[in-house]
Motif scaffolding. Structure first.
Motif, PDB file in Angstrom:
ATOM      1  N   VAL A 136       0.716  -1.129   0.131  1.00 23.54           N
ATOM      2  CA  VAL A 136      -0.211   0.220  -0.024  1.00 23.54           C
ATOM      3  C   VAL A 136       0.934   1.267   0.068  1.00 23.54           C
ATOM      4  O   VAL A 136       0.695   2.281  -0.759  1.00 23.54           O
ATOM      5  N   ASP A 137       2.134   1.293   0.928  1.00 23.45           N
ATOM      6  CA  ASP A 137       2.668   2.516   0.923  1.00 23.45           C
ATOM      7  C   ASP A 137       3.783   2.567  -0.377  1.00 23.45           C
ATOM      8  O   ASP A 137       4.060   3.537  -0.683  1.00 23.45           O
ATOM      9  N   GLU A 138       3.795   1.568  -1.257  1.00 27.44           N
ATOM     10  CA  GLU A 138       4.317   1.754  -2.494  1.00 27.44           C
ATOM     11  C   GLU A 138       3.554   2.871  -3.236  1.00 27.44           C
ATOM     12  O   GLU A 138       3.943   3.674  -3.960  1.00 27.44           O
ATOM     13  N   SER A 241       3.156   3.361  14.213  1.00 30.63           N
ATOM     14  CA  SER A 241       3.451   1.948  13.619  1.00 30.63           C
ATOM     15  C   SER A 241       2.754   1.968  12.297  1.00 30.63           C
ATOM     16  O   SER A 241       1.631   2.249  12.212  1.00 30.63           O
ATOM     17  N   PRO A 242       3.408   1.255  11.150  1.00 34.70           N
ATOM     18  CA  PRO A 242       2.527   1.069   9.904  1.00 34.70           C
ATOM     19  C   PRO A 242       1.397   0.272  10.117  1.00 34.70           C
ATOM     20  O   PRO A 242       0.491   0.411   9.340  1.00 34.70           O
ATOM     21  N   ALA A 286       7.405   5.772   5.605  1.00 34.46           N
ATOM     22  CA  ALA A 286       6.912   7.187   6.094  1.00 34.46           C
ATOM     23  C   ALA A 286       6.053   7.788   5.095  1.00 34.46           C
ATOM     24  O   ALA A 286       5.366   8.814   5.486  1.00 34.46           O
ATOM     25  N   SER A 287       5.868   7.064   3.872  1.00 35.80           N
ATOM     26  CA  SER A 287       5.173   7.872   2.744  1.00 35.80           C
ATOM     27  C   SER A 287       3.543   7.757   3.193  1.00 35.80           C
ATOM     28  O   SER A 287       2.666   8.523   2.969  1.00 35.80           O
ATOM     29  N   GLY A 288       3.513   6.526   3.953  1.00 29.60           N
ATOM     30  CA  GLY A 288       2.200   6.177   4.462  1.00 29.60           C
ATOM     31  C   GLY A 288       1.499   7.009   5.454  1.00 29.60           C
ATOM     32  O   GLY A 288       0.591   7.767   5.561  1.00 29.60           O
ATOM     33  N   ILE A 292      -1.398   9.906   5.374  1.00 27.73           N
ATOM     34  CA  ILE A 292      -2.322   9.844   6.492  1.00 27.73           C
ATOM     35  C   ILE A 292      -2.563  11.292   6.936  1.00 27.73           C
ATOM     36  O   ILE A 292      -3.593  11.760   7.131  1.00 27.73           O
ATOM     37  N   VAL A 293      -1.474  11.800   7.342  1.00 30.51           N
ATOM     38  CA  VAL A 293      -1.476  13.127   8.064  1.00 30.51           C
ATOM     39  C   VAL A 293      -1.969  14.300   7.109  1.00 30.51           C
ATOM     40  O   VAL A 293      -2.715  15.069   7.409  1.00 30.51           O
ATOM     41  N   SER A 294      -1.161  14.365   5.964  1.00 30.65           N
ATOM     42  CA  SER A 294      -1.390  15.416   4.968  1.00 30.65           C
ATOM     43  C   SER A 294      -2.723  15.378   4.492  1.00 30.65           C
ATOM     44  O   SER A 294      -3.534  16.299   4.167  1.00 30.65           O
ATOM     45  N   GLU A 295      -3.067  14.174   3.840  1.00 26.96           N
ATOM     46  CA  GLU A 295      -4.252  14.027   2.875  1.00 26.96           C
ATOM     47  C   GLU A 295      -5.662  13.514   3.262  1.00 26.96           C
ATOM     48  O   GLU A 295      -6.522  14.223   3.057  1.00 26.96           O
ATOM     49  N   LEU A 296      -5.511  13.017   4.472  1.00 33.41           N
ATOM     50  CA  LEU A 296      -6.868  12.523   5.247  1.00 33.41           C
ATOM     51  C   LEU A 296      -7.061  13.429   6.379  1.00 33.41           C
ATOM     52  O   LEU A 296      -8.305  13.617   6.597  1.00 33.41           O
ATOM     53  N   VAL A 297      -6.133  13.424   7.359  1.00 37.50           N
ATOM     54  CA  VAL A 297      -6.070  14.313   8.354  1.00 37.50           C
ATOM     55  C   VAL A 297      -6.327  15.705   8.009  1.00 37.50           C
ATOM     56  O   VAL A 297      -7.113  16.673   8.793  1.00 37.50           O
TER      57      VAL A 297
END
Length: 325
Positions: A136-138, A241-242, A286-288, A292-297
């Protein structure tokens, strides 16, 4: 003459209208939305096991219930473009030192994307395998790289190919097309990228929250990846954690709602708002966290430390962890 000019302007307007005929609903789309909009988007399949692109998926059948479930992803959505994630990151010179796992330079990234057959002015849907957080993180790493180079019409398929197959949707195993696209990269958005000095300053002063996106044993330093030069985490970093990034449904990984992520961040001692820097071993997991933080939160003050603990320790910078035997 005026009539001809008018026709030309009308034709140009029609081309622009077609190119932007659809607006993505957000950074994540579900399978139903994608199924209803296949012709309006570019489907970009991101995976490292590229042989699975042309291989049939595998299912297992429960003897008691007779229910089939997906065991291994294979095939792809019709008309998908294949992006080999193994070529997504490159070795570059940083202060005279060769550093692996970094985002390509602008021209190299553009060439990589065009070679896959991706075009400009048509929304891009990134499709991960969807069975493991690493794959997914890819797709999320590719999302970040697209964002760095100015692509705003890009989203990720929730559940990935695993979810698509688990829903019983159609797939094909045809070979990837070899046509060259015309996608164009823009100048890098530096505000999305953190460097070692940014991280060092955050570690020393707390100017930005440091978020370690690795598993607990790597964060605490009881184990490490071979490319990392020391055990433990950067001083001041909080772990995320991922395993917390997705939920599993019928063998496919799906995102939570934004409020769930905000609660998880707070539970880990991380503020959902304010400057932050995510890192991991090499900038993959770290992309995940960044996504999450940038695009969803919705915290646009987060950066990704490209090179992460690999670059940090390559430069001889310290990590801290628990005492080892």
């Amino acid at each position: 003459m005026k009539k001809i000019q008018g026709l030309i302007l009308f034709a140009c307007a029609m081309v622009t209208s077609v190119a932007y005929a659809i607006t993505l609903p957000g950074p994540v789309v579900n399978a139903e939305w994608l199924a209803n909009n296949l012709s309006a988007v570019q489907i970009v399949d991101v995976r490292s096991d590229i042989t699975s692109f042309g291989r049939n998926p595998e299912f297992v059948t429960d003897k008691a219930s007779g229910k089939k479930s997906l065991s291994e992803v294979g095939g792809h959505i019709e008309n998908s473009t294949l992006l080999n994630f193994k070529n997504a990151r490159v070795e570059r010179l940083v202060d005279g030192r060769k550093v692996k796992f970094l985002i390509p330079e602008q021209a190299d990234f553009e060439k990589y994307i065009q070679a896959a057959g991706i075009n400009a002015n048509k929304p891009i849907i990134l499709v991960p395998v969807g069975q493991d957080i690493s794959d997914v993180d890819e797709a999320l790493r590719m999302y970040w790289q697209f964002k760095v180079y100015g692509e705003n019409q890009v989203a990720v398929l929730d559940g990935g190919m695993a979810g698509w197959l688990a829903d019983g949707r159609t797939f094909v195993t045809s070979a990837a097309t070899k046509q060259v696209g015309n996608w164009v990269a823009k100048s890098a958005r530096k505000e999305l990228i953190a460097g070692s000095e940014d991280v060092a300053n955050a570690s020393k002063t707390g100017a930005a929250q440091l978020i370690d996106s690795r598993l607990p044993m790597q964060y605490f330093g009881t184990s490490k990846k071979p490319d990392i030069g020391a055990y433990g985490h950067i001083a001041g970093a909080k772990e995320f954690s991922p395993d917390l990034l997705t939920k599993s449904v019928n063998g496919a990984l799906y995102f939570f709602k934004p409020e769930t992520y905000s609660a998880l961040l707070i539970a880990n001692g991380i503020k959902p708002t304010g400057p932050a820097i995510s890192y991991c071993n090499t900038g993959h997991l770290a992309s995940g966290t960044w996504f999450i933080v940038s695009e969803l939160v919705g915290n646009k003050s987060i950066q990704l430390y490209d090179g992460s603990a690999y670059l940090w320790t390559l430069e001889g910078r310290p990590l801290q962890g628990v005492p080892l035997n």
